[in-house]
Design a protein around this motif. Structure first.
Motif, PDB file in Angstrom:
ATOM      1  N   ARG A 210       0.812  -1.226   0.000  1.00 56.98           N
ATOM      2  CA  ARG A 210       0.000   0.000   0.000  1.00 56.98           C
ATOM      3  C   ARG A 210       0.845   1.275   0.000  1.00 56.98           C
ATOM      4  O   ARG A 210       0.293   2.378  -0.095  1.00 56.98           O
ATOM      5  CB  ARG A 210      -0.930   0.017   1.222  1.00 56.98           C
ATOM      6  CG  ARG A 210      -2.054  -1.004   1.165  1.00 56.98           C
ATOM      7  CD  ARG A 210      -3.124  -0.677   2.191  1.00 56.98           C
ATOM      8  NE  ARG A 210      -2.597  -0.723   3.560  1.00 56.98           N
ATOM      9  CZ  ARG A 210      -2.597  -1.804   4.333  1.00 56.98           C
ATOM     10  NH1 ARG A 210      -3.112  -2.946   3.877  1.00 56.98           N
ATOM     11  NH2 ARG A 210      -2.110  -1.756   5.561  1.00 56.98           N
ATOM     12  N   LEU A 211       2.160   1.149   0.085  1.00 56.10           N
ATOM     13  CA  LEU A 211       3.009   2.333   0.103  1.00 56.10           C
ATOM     14  C   LEU A 211       2.842   3.152  -1.175  1.00 56.10           C
ATOM     15  O   LEU A 211       2.792   2.597  -2.271  1.00 56.10           O
ATOM     16  CB  LEU A 211       4.480   1.938   0.245  1.00 56.10           C
ATOM     17  CG  LEU A 211       4.958   1.397   1.592  1.00 56.10           C
ATOM     18  CD1 LEU A 211       6.449   1.093   1.529  1.00 56.10           C
ATOM     19  CD2 LEU A 211       4.656   2.368   2.719  1.00 56.10           C
ATOM     20  N   GLU A 212       2.780   4.460  -1.014  1.00 48.23           N
ATOM     21  CA  GLU A 212       2.712   5.372  -2.146  1.00 48.23           C
ATOM     22  C   GLU A 212       4.128   5.793  -2.539  1.00 48.23           C
ATOM     23  O   GLU A 212       5.051   5.753  -1.718  1.00 48.23           O
ATOM     24  CB  GLU A 212       1.886   6.606  -1.780  1.00 48.23           C
ATOM     25  CG  GLU A 212       0.424   6.319  -1.480  1.00 48.23           C
ATOM     26  CD  GLU A 212      -0.342   5.843  -2.693  1.00 48.23           C
ATOM     27  OE1 GLU A 212       0.021   6.273  -3.815  1.00 48.23           O
ATOM     28  OE2 GLU A 212      -1.278   5.045  -2.543  1.00 48.23           O
ATOM     29  N   PRO A 213       4.343   6.206  -3.801  1.00 48.12           N
ATOM     30  CA  PRO A 213       5.673   6.656  -4.222  1.00 48.12           C
ATOM     31  C   PRO A 213       6.233   7.730  -3.290  1.00 48.12           C
ATOM     32  O   PRO A 213       5.541   8.699  -2.957  1.00 48.12           O
ATOM     33  CB  PRO A 213       5.429   7.198  -5.627  1.00 48.12           C
ATOM     34  CG  PRO A 213       4.260   6.419  -6.130  1.00 48.12           C
ATOM     35  CD  PRO A 213       3.379   6.221  -4.932  1.00 48.12           C
ATOM     36  N   GLY A 214       7.469   7.517  -2.863  1.00 47.04           N
ATOM     37  CA  GLY A 214       8.131   8.463  -1.987  1.00 47.04           C
ATOM     38  C   GLY A 214       7.935   8.220  -0.511  1.00 47.04           C
ATOM     39  O   GLY A 214       8.637   8.810   0.316  1.00 47.04           O
ATOM     40  N   GLN A 215       6.999   7.361  -0.125  1.00 50.07           N
ATOM     41  CA  GLN A 215       6.809   7.081   1.295  1.00 50.07           C
ATOM     42  C   GLN A 215       7.985   6.276   1.839  1.00 50.07           C
ATOM     43  O   GLN A 215       8.499   5.363   1.179  1.00 50.07           O
ATOM     44  CB  GLN A 215       5.500   6.322   1.536  1.00 50.07           C
ATOM     45  CG  GLN A 215       4.268   7.213   1.448  1.00 50.07           C
ATOM     46  CD  GLN A 215       3.015   6.506   1.945  1.00 50.07           C
ATOM     47  OE1 GLN A 215       2.683   5.412   1.482  1.00 50.07           O
ATOM     48  NE2 GLN A 215       2.310   7.129   2.872  1.00 50.07           N
ATOM     49  N   GLU A 216       8.390   6.590   3.085  1.00 46.73           N
ATOM     50  CA  GLU A 216       9.589   6.018   3.698  1.00 46.73           C
ATOM     51  C   GLU A 216       9.274   5.572   5.127  1.00 46.73           C
ATOM     52  O   GLU A 216       8.759   6.362   5.930  1.00 46.73           O
ATOM     53  CB  GLU A 216      10.718   7.053   3.750  1.00 46.73           C
ATOM     54  CG  GLU A 216      11.055   7.687   2.415  1.00 46.73           C
ATOM     55  CD  GLU A 216      11.958   8.902   2.582  1.00 46.73           C
ATOM     56  OE1 GLU A 216      12.764   9.163   1.658  1.00 46.73           O
ATOM     57  OE2 GLU A 216      11.869   9.585   3.639  1.00 46.73           O
ATOM     58  N   TYR A 217       9.597   4.349   5.419  1.00 43.75           N
ATOM     59  CA  TYR A 217       9.411   3.829   6.771  1.00 43.75           C
ATOM     60  C   TYR A 217      10.671   3.076   7.195  1.00 43.75           C
ATOM     61  O   TYR A 217      11.569   2.822   6.381  1.00 43.75           O
ATOM     62  CB  TYR A 217       8.192   2.909   6.841  1.00 43.75           C
ATOM     63  CG  TYR A 217       6.881   3.653   6.740  1.00 43.75           C
ATOM     64  CD1 TYR A 217       6.223   4.101   7.881  1.00 43.75           C
ATOM     65  CD2 TYR A 217       6.314   3.933   5.498  1.00 43.75           C
ATOM     66  CE1 TYR A 217       5.027   4.800   7.796  1.00 43.75           C
ATOM     67  CE2 TYR A 217       5.122   4.644   5.404  1.00 43.75           C
ATOM     68  CZ  TYR A 217       4.486   5.070   6.550  1.00 43.75           C
ATOM     69  OH  TYR A 217       3.314   5.772   6.468  1.00 43.75           O
TER      70      TYR A 217
END
Length: 332
Positions: A210-217
């Motif tokens: 479900r991560l969107e482009p640019g999301q960082e965890y």
């Protein structure tokens, strides 16, 4: 009345990502937003995606030796080439932002697809053409691995799953990229106890998809090892596996200096251009003797080891020495 003067802690200790927030440990996704600084009893960590520390040159030299001896530690399935270039562009920019005085990524003249990478910490200036694998030593993923201390895995998303289809892994903790490449995310984590019954891995995969482009965890993981040996891949088990047996009966001082708490800071980033999930694994090690210089860490890790369920201790390879380690931390 005299006061006790404590020696200053080394940068290896002050920047160490101590992973325990309670006196017990169980598997969990433990995912949090990246770039969130974490204050610890010794200092802090976590303000950026990449960390260039005092071990930078030594660890990259070790990676070069490992790759020269075993090129399979760098494996890219053909369809992952765009993701490798995406990862390279993303992380070279990250490095340049982190150390603008020593690193720079710039366009080469008026050519829109040609770049120059400068890294004064390593004394290199490399020209390359975006998308041309032959313009970089070992291609984009291999070159990226020569600039950052992290291991790198790229996950492709298709058919309702994530697939580990490319990677450069020289500092694995008892696993093998050669074996895992091309496997589904759920299969890669097959041997880990408890996580499937509790649904941890399937929830993690759904989260990543479900991560969107640019999301960082990020998340942390940990185990223990003997001596400061980064390369503990399955391929080299004959070289390091015997040390687990030998150290179990060692004198207390030797045990404390040789046993290491080994922590991975794992970053999970959805790349924008390719859509792949970038999985970075940065490994840090601290001996029990170093860790004991921070009393809160000493007590907490001792209690974690003493309470750890046997199946988890066995999976992490701690069974032979974890009781002795816990005793040293809690009673010495």
């Amino acid at each position: 009345m005299t006061s006790t003067v404590l020696s200053p802690l080394s940068p290896r200790i002050t920047g160490f990502p101590f992973p325990f927030r309670t006196d017990t440990y169980r598997y969990s996704t433990n995912v949090e937003a990246a770039r969130s600084p974490v204050a610890t009893e010794a200092g802090g960590w976590g303000s950026g995606i990449l960390d260039v520390d005092d071990e930078y040159a030594a660890e990259l030299a070790a990676r070069e030796r490992i790759l020269a001896a075993d090129p399979s530690r760098l494996t890219v399935l053909p369809h992952m080439r765009p993701a490798c270039w995406d990862a390279l562009r993303t992380l070279l920019r990250e490095l340049a932002d982190l150390h603008p005085d020593a690193m720079e990524l710039r366009r080469d003249g008026n050519h829109g697809d040609r770049f120059v990478w400068r890294n004064d910490l390593l004394g290199i200036e490399q020209r390359f053409r975006d998308g041309d694998d032959d313009s970089l030593p070992r291609g984009p993923l291999g070159f990226l691995g020569s600039q950052i201390q992290d291991d790198i895995v790229l996950l492709d998303q298709r058919d309702g799953s994530l697939w580990a289809d490319a990677g450069l892994v020289t500092f694995a903790a008892d696993w093998s990229l050669r074996f895992d490449v091309g496997m589904r995310f759920l299969e890669v984590h097959g041997p880990v106890p408890r996580v499937h019954e509790e649904g941890i891995i399937s929830r993690a995969e759904r989260f990543l998809m479900r991560l969107e482009p640019g999301q960082e965890y990020r998340r942390t993981n940990w185990t223990m090892s003997v001596d400061r040996r980064l390369d503990q891949s399955t391929e080299t088990y004959p070289e390091w596996g015997r040390d687990r047996r030998l150290v179990a009966g060692a004198p207390a001082d030797e045990l404390a200096n040789r046993l290491q708490l080994r922590v991975e800071v794992q970053h999970l980033i959805r790349l924008g251009a390719s859509g792949a999930v970038l999985f970075l694994i940065r490994t840090y090690m601290l001996s029990l003797a170093e860790l004991a210089q921070v009393p809160a860490w000493r007590a907490r890790f001792g209690r974690v080891l003493a309470e750890l369920p046997e199946d988890m201790a066995e999976y992490k390879g701690l069974t032979r020495f974890r009781r002795a380690a816990a005793d040293w931390l809690l009673t010495s």
